[in-house]
Scaffold this motif. Structure first.
Motif, PDB file in Angstrom:
ATOM      1  N   LEU A 309      -5.872 -14.776 -37.973  1.00 52.44           N
ATOM      2  CA  LEU A 309      -3.910 -16.126 -37.575  1.00 52.44           C
ATOM      3  C   LEU A 309      -4.040 -15.632 -36.517  1.00 52.44           C
ATOM      4  CD1 LEU A 309      -4.493 -16.819 -41.208  1.00 52.44           C
ATOM      5  CD2 LEU A 309      -5.111 -18.440 -39.318  1.00 52.44           C
ATOM      6  N   HIS A 312      -4.473 -15.389 -32.432  1.00 52.54           N
ATOM      7  CA  HIS A 312      -4.459 -16.997 -32.002  1.00 52.54           C
ATOM      8  C   HIS A 312      -3.340 -17.746 -32.379  1.00 52.54           C
ATOM      9  CE1 HIS A 312      -9.358 -15.448 -30.782  1.00 52.54           C
ATOM     10  NE2 HIS A 312      -9.045 -15.992 -32.182  1.00 52.54           N
ATOM     11  N   PHE A 313      -3.133 -17.257 -33.370  1.00 54.01           N
ATOM     12  CA  PHE A 313      -1.624 -17.813 -33.546  1.00 54.01           C
ATOM     13  C   PHE A 313       0.002 -17.644 -33.504  1.00 54.01           C
ATOM     14  CE2 PHE A 313      -5.919 -20.477 -34.645  1.00 54.01           C
ATOM     15  CZ  PHE A 313      -5.747 -21.991 -34.173  1.00 54.01           C
ATOM     16  N   GLY A 314      -0.304 -16.466 -33.690  1.00 51.72           N
ATOM     17  CA  GLY A 314       1.326 -15.214 -33.762  1.00 51.72           C
ATOM     18  C   GLY A 314       0.456 -14.446 -31.937  1.00 51.72           C
ATOM     19  N   ASP A 315       0.961 -13.674 -32.756  1.00 53.42           N
ATOM     20  CA  ASP A 315       1.771 -12.321 -31.267  1.00 53.42           C
ATOM     21  C   ASP A 315       0.661 -11.344 -31.280  1.00 53.42           C
ATOM     22  OD1 ASP A 315       2.746 -11.142 -33.406  1.00 53.42           O
ATOM     23  OD2 ASP A 315       5.251 -11.196 -33.033  1.00 53.42           O
ATOM     24  N   SER A 321       2.841 -13.150 -43.117  1.00 48.55           N
ATOM     25  CA  SER A 321       2.222 -14.998 -43.290  1.00 48.55           C
ATOM     26  C   SER A 321       0.967 -14.961 -42.451  1.00 48.55           C
ATOM     27  CB  SER A 321       3.052 -16.066 -42.318  1.00 48.55           C
ATOM     28  OG  SER A 321       3.554 -15.444 -40.903  1.00 48.55           O
ATOM     29  N   ASP A 322       0.558 -13.934 -42.182  1.00 46.15           N
ATOM     30  CA  ASP A 322      -0.342 -13.822 -41.820  1.00 46.15           C
ATOM     31  C   ASP A 322      -1.673 -13.814 -42.758  1.00 46.15           C
ATOM     32  OD1 ASP A 322      -0.376 -14.578 -38.649  1.00 46.15           O
ATOM     33  OD2 ASP A 322       0.016 -12.522 -38.847  1.00 46.15           O
TER      34      ASP A 322
END
Length: 368
Positions: A309, A312-315, A321-322
């Motif tokens: 996560l 692919h969807f963060g930094d 939160s992941d």
């Protein structure tokens, strides 16, 4: 070391142990001057070093495959050097399959002689089957016979593996009795038998916490030397195990490096240990335990998913939160009972813990 490939030429997602760690096995073999049992690729000392890790005289670093008491590994390796089969017993997530695979890779150089135990595993999976086209055309013959992994291991003096032995029906389990006691496998259709040659042995894994298991008969259990693999003794040991395995898996999946997320790994391990132990790490607060096992293997899965996560969807940095959704999915197996346990733990333990406010908020957001 070349990257293992499958038969289409594509890179293997999960190489066998003997392929993934070929350079370590080769270095150990070159440095190993101790006596080796018949057909073993390494001496018992080298096999134990391969599992536990160390540094060879030439500077080669052998990475630990198992983090736990050294004596457990030594007993397991010694068992394989005798005529006793080895049963690795433990709760889910104690690395039974992982240890089994690496033992077979180090001893025989081949971890693929595997029988996967299920409720539908037939007797042929342990003994032998038939190529029915040849059987009908020419009758029973060696050419028509399809050897099982166990039969092949017996004939070649190698190590066979049986995963989840207690999931196999009891009458099928007992086909192993003659193999393990007499070291022979009769083929009555041909009036022949396969006798095990020196070097043959068998590693089985089992756990007795799953529902629907088939208890081993006393006759079969006597044929095994049982080694119990415990859960990691300390939080630090478990964090180390999770970090190592996630790092290995992450490299294969091109995920961020584990050191960026060690704080979150420690949080996941802390949560899992407290919930399965029923008490907080300081021993001051009792908590209820959910229905799941919350094993080390599940912690590895949660962290790996969190890294994906983040990538692919963060930094790329692992954050609470992941992790929150993965932890919720691991803890809440029974939507009614486990959700109550989880919410109570969040409010009474996590909410009051210093430095965990971001973790608490992330978990609250996904707990609806």
């Amino acid at each position: 070391m070349t990257t293992p490939e499958n038969n289409t030429g594509a890179q293997a997602l999960r190489p066998h142990a003997e392929d993934a760690f070929a350079h370590e096995l080769k270095a150990l073999a070159a440095a190993d001057d101790r006596p080796r049992p018949a057909r073993w690729k390494l001496s018992p000392w080298a096999v134990a070093t391969y599992l536990l890790g160390g540094t060879l005289d030439d500077g080669t670093v052998i990475t630990p495959k198992y983090v736990g008491p050294r004596r457990i590994v030594e007993v397991a390796v010694t068992t394989l050097a005798t005529d006793r089969a080895l049963l690795l017993l433990g709760v889910p997530g104690t690395a039974k399959t992982w240890v089994s695979e690496h033992l077979a890779a180090a001893v025989s150089g081949d971890s693929t002689l595997l029988v996967q135990g299920t409720a539908g595993t037939p007797e042929e999976a342990i003994r032998y089957g038939w190529n029915y086209a040849r059987l009908l055309a020419h009758g029973p013959s060696r050419d028509a016979l399809v050897p099982s992994p166990v039969m092949r291991a017996m004939a070649d003096g190698m190590t066979a593996r049986v995963e989840e032995l207690t999931r196999i029906p009891a009458d099928v389990q007992d086909t192993l009795i003659t193999v393990l006691s007499e070291k022979t496998l009769p083929i009555p259709e041909l009036g022949e038998e396969v006798q095990a040659v020196r070097g043959f042995n068998l590693i089985a894994t089992a756990n007795d916490r799953d529902r629907g298991v088939n208890e081993l008969s006393s006759a079969l259990r006597r044929r095994f030397n049982t080694v119990v693999l415990p859960l990691p003794a300390t939080a630090d040991a478990e964090v180390d195990i999770v970090a190592r395995r996630v790092d290995q898996m992450g490299r294969a999946l091109d995920l961020p490096a584990v050191p960026e997320g060690l704080e979150e790994i420690r949080r996941v391990v802390t949560v899992f240990r407290e919930l399965r132990d029923g008490v907080t790490g300081d021993g001051r607060t009792k908590v209820k335990s959910p229905s799941g096992t919350l094993s080390t293997a599940e912690a590895i899965s949660v962290v790996t998913n969190g890294l994906a996560l983040a990538a692919h969807f963060g930094d790329g940095v692992l954050r609470p939160s992941d992790m929150a959704a993965g932890i919720l999915g691991a803890v809440v197996r029974d939507p009614a009972a486990d959700k109550v346990v989880w919410q109570e733990y969040l409010e009474t333990v996590v909410r009051e813990r210093d430095g965990w406010k971001d973790f608490y908020r992330a978990c609250r957001e996904v707990t609806v």
